[in-house]
Design an enzyme around this catalytic site. Structure first.
Site, PDB file in Angstrom:
ATOM      1  N   HIS A  15      -8.642 -23.233 -19.931  1.00  0.00           N
ATOM      2  CA  HIS A  15      -9.092 -24.095 -19.008  1.00  0.00           C
ATOM      3  C   HIS A  15      -8.414 -24.100 -17.888  1.00  0.00           C
ATOM      4  CE1 HIS A  15     -11.219 -28.082 -17.489  1.00  0.00           C
ATOM      5  NE2 HIS A  15     -11.200 -27.293 -16.616  1.00  0.00           N
ATOM      6  N   HIS A  17      -8.675 -22.540 -13.312  1.00  0.00           N
ATOM      7  CA  HIS A  17      -9.401 -22.108 -12.300  1.00  0.00           C
ATOM      8  C   HIS A  17      -8.552 -20.872 -11.516  1.00  0.00           C
ATOM      9  CE1 HIS A  17     -12.806 -24.973 -12.935  1.00  0.00           C
ATOM     10  NE2 HIS A  17     -11.783 -25.715 -13.332  1.00  0.00           N
ATOM     11  N   ARG A  70     -10.310 -13.659   0.626  1.00  0.00           N
ATOM     12  CA  ARG A  70     -11.300 -12.938   1.215  1.00  0.00           C
ATOM     13  C   ARG A  70     -11.495 -11.321   0.862  1.00  0.00           C
ATOM     14  NH1 ARG A  70     -10.393 -15.210   7.283  1.00  0.00           N
ATOM     15  NH2 ARG A  70     -10.673 -17.488   6.691  1.00  0.00           N
ATOM     16  N   GLY A 170     -17.523 -28.127 -10.781  1.00  0.00           N
ATOM     17  CA  GLY A 170     -17.948 -28.871  -9.648  1.00  0.00           C
ATOM     18  C   GLY A 170     -18.767 -30.421 -10.157  1.00  0.00           C
ATOM     19  N   HIS A 197     -18.154 -27.658 -17.618  1.00  0.00           N
ATOM     20  CA  HIS A 197     -17.415 -28.831 -17.357  1.00  0.00           C
ATOM     21  C   HIS A 197     -18.475 -30.056 -17.670  1.00  0.00           C
ATOM     22  CE1 HIS A 197     -14.607 -26.276 -15.408  1.00  0.00           C
ATOM     23  NE2 HIS A 197     -13.985 -27.444 -14.961  1.00  0.00           N
ATOM     24  N   GLU A 200     -16.175 -35.149 -17.532  1.00  0.00           N
ATOM     25  CA  GLU A 200     -14.852 -35.301 -16.709  1.00  0.00           C
ATOM     26  C   GLU A 200     -14.965 -36.726 -15.904  1.00  0.00           C
ATOM     27  OE1 GLU A 200     -14.302 -32.193 -13.654  1.00  0.00           O
ATOM     28  OE2 GLU A 200     -12.435 -32.739 -13.263  1.00  0.00           O
ATOM     29  N   ASP A 278      -6.188 -26.910 -15.507  1.00  0.00           N
ATOM     30  CA  ASP A 278      -7.053 -27.117 -14.784  1.00  0.00           C
ATOM     31  C   ASP A 278      -6.755 -26.216 -13.219  1.00  0.00           C
ATOM     32  OD1 ASP A 278      -9.722 -27.752 -14.141  1.00  0.00           O
ATOM     33  OD2 ASP A 278      -9.203 -30.029 -14.084  1.00  0.00           O
TER      34      ASP A 278
HETATM   35  N1  ADE Z   1     -13.207 -26.731 -10.222  1.00  0.00           N
HETATM   36  C1  ADE Z   1     -11.971 -26.554 -10.208  1.00  0.00           C
HETATM   37  N2  ADE Z   1     -11.333 -27.837 -10.684  1.00  0.00           N
HETATM   38  C2  ADE Z   1     -12.441 -28.465 -11.113  1.00  0.00           C
HETATM   39  C3  ADE Z   1     -12.591 -29.547 -11.764  1.00  0.00           C
HETATM   40  N3  ADE Z   1     -11.150 -30.203 -12.464  1.00  0.00           N
HETATM   41  N4  ADE Z   1     -13.633 -30.120 -12.151  1.00  0.00           N
HETATM   42  C4  ADE Z   1     -14.600 -29.568 -11.799  1.00  0.00           C
HETATM   43  N5  ADE Z   1     -14.954 -28.339 -11.312  1.00  0.00           N
HETATM   44  C5  ADE Z   1     -13.640 -28.070 -10.917  1.00  0.00           C
HETATM   45 ZN    ZN Z   2     -11.715 -27.480 -14.538  1.00  0.00          ZN
END
Ligand code: ADE
Ligand code: ZN
Length: 327
Positions: A15, A17, A70, A170, A197, A200, A278
């Site tokens: 997990h 990004h 980009r 998101g 996700h 959260e 994260d």
């Molecule tokens: N995108 C990046 N970090 C996130 C998070 N903590 N929760 C949901 N979407 C994300």
């Molecule tokens: Zn996340």
């Protein structure tokens, strides 16, 4: 367990990004590369800018960083940097969430060069370190489901070789007004599982909604499930792992403070938990910090920490030929 022993544990990060791995110096590098104003003038000022009063403020800044990404070289740079850093922390495998719909739908970019840049960066890091990796292109549910479906169609049509899952990041507030489930079905029809996700910032109903509509094989966060013991038991029985990021949850005020984090309860009820960072520089954390935090919060001994690391290897969606390489 000593910091060195935690580092030495073979572990996977499931997990994280990719766009959330952009540290303050890299923000400055990218802004200079594209001749645009950085969001703040110095690395120290960007580190301050990476402080949030909640999820909306975070998402706004996260999308600012997306706008600096980009060219294929940008993606190659950040992917290689993060994998090399991970290798130094004893990580043997990383599954990168990539905000595919953010880049394609929101920023109007084509997927192929983004994908190919990421693959180039990951392959370069793998060649130097032996680390393995996979990609999880994400749906962004603040965008219309139709547009996301077209975008994920573009993703699946380009190449599925390195895709371990389709994900969903998101905010969750549009889930019930727009139908994202066909996108998961599209991915499943070509053999790609889904993760999402859920829970959260939302509660157990959000996790139940995700289970029912998206059939995820793993859940990112899932901490909202802890408000409903029956749901925790269901996750444990179903063997659906939750990729939990305590540092993120505190940084985004999903929990009031670390002492209130439900990780101990999730472990007590037998949920398979993996730890993730994260968006590590945005939350002033690393995966090793998350292991140290979990040890402290849950009073984990060496065996408890080893179990979390083993969970991460087992819950990975890497093919068996890759898993076998981890020994
Ligand atoms: N995108 C990046 N970090 C996130 C998070 N903590 N929760 C949901 N979407 C994300
Ligand atoms: Zn996340």
């Amino acid at each position: 367990m000593s910091p060195d022993a935690i580092r030495a544990l073979p572990k996977a990060e499931l997990h994280v990004h990719l766009e959330g791995t952009v540290d303050s110096n890299t923000v400055l590098d990218l802004a200079a590369r594209h001749d645009v104003e950085p969001p703040a003038a110095t690395a120290a000022a960007i580190d301050k800018w990476y402080r949030f009063d909640g999820f909306p403020m975070f998402l706004d800044r996260y999308f600012t960083v997306l706008g600096l990404l980009r060219d294929p070289d940008d993606f190659a740079l950040i992917a290689e940097r993060y994998l090399r850093r991970s290798h130094d922390d004893g990580v043997v495998h990383v599954e990168f969430h990539v905000s595919a719909c953010g880049h394609i739908v929101e920023n109007g970019r084509a997927w192929a060069p983004i994908h190919d840049g990421i693959v180039r960066g990951c392959a370069a890091a793998a060649a130097k370190t032996g680390i393995s990796w996979g990609l999880i292109p994400d749906i962004s549910p603040h965008l219309p489901a139709d547009a996301c479906r077209t975008a994920i169609g573009e993703v699946l049509a380009h190449s599925t070789e390195h895709l371990v899952a389709i994900g969903m990041g998101g905010p969750a507030d549009t889930w019930s007004t727009d139908d994202f489930s066909p996108i998961y079905a599209d991915a499943a029809s070509v053999g790609i599982p889904g993760v999402a996700h859920a829970g959260e910032h939302g509660g157990p109903e959000e996790v139940r909604f995700a289970l029912e509509h998206f059939s995820p094989v793993r859940i990112q966060h899932g901490i909202g499930a802890a408000q409903d013991i029956a749901l925790l038991d269901e996750l444990a029985d179903l063997g659906i792992p939750c990729d939990v990021c305590p540092g993120s949850n505190v940084a985004l005020a999903a929990v009031p403070d670390m002492a209130s984090h439900p990780l101990p309860l999730m472990l007590e009820r037998g949920v398979t938990v993996t730890l993730g960072s994260d968006d590590p520089p945005m939350f002033q954390t690393t995966l090793l910090d998350e292991y140290r935090t979990a040890a402290e919060l849950c009073g984990l001994d060496d065996e408890g920490l080893r179990t979390l690391a083993e969970n991460s290897l087992r819950a990975s969606l890497a093919p068996d030929v890759v898993k076998n390489r981890w020994g």
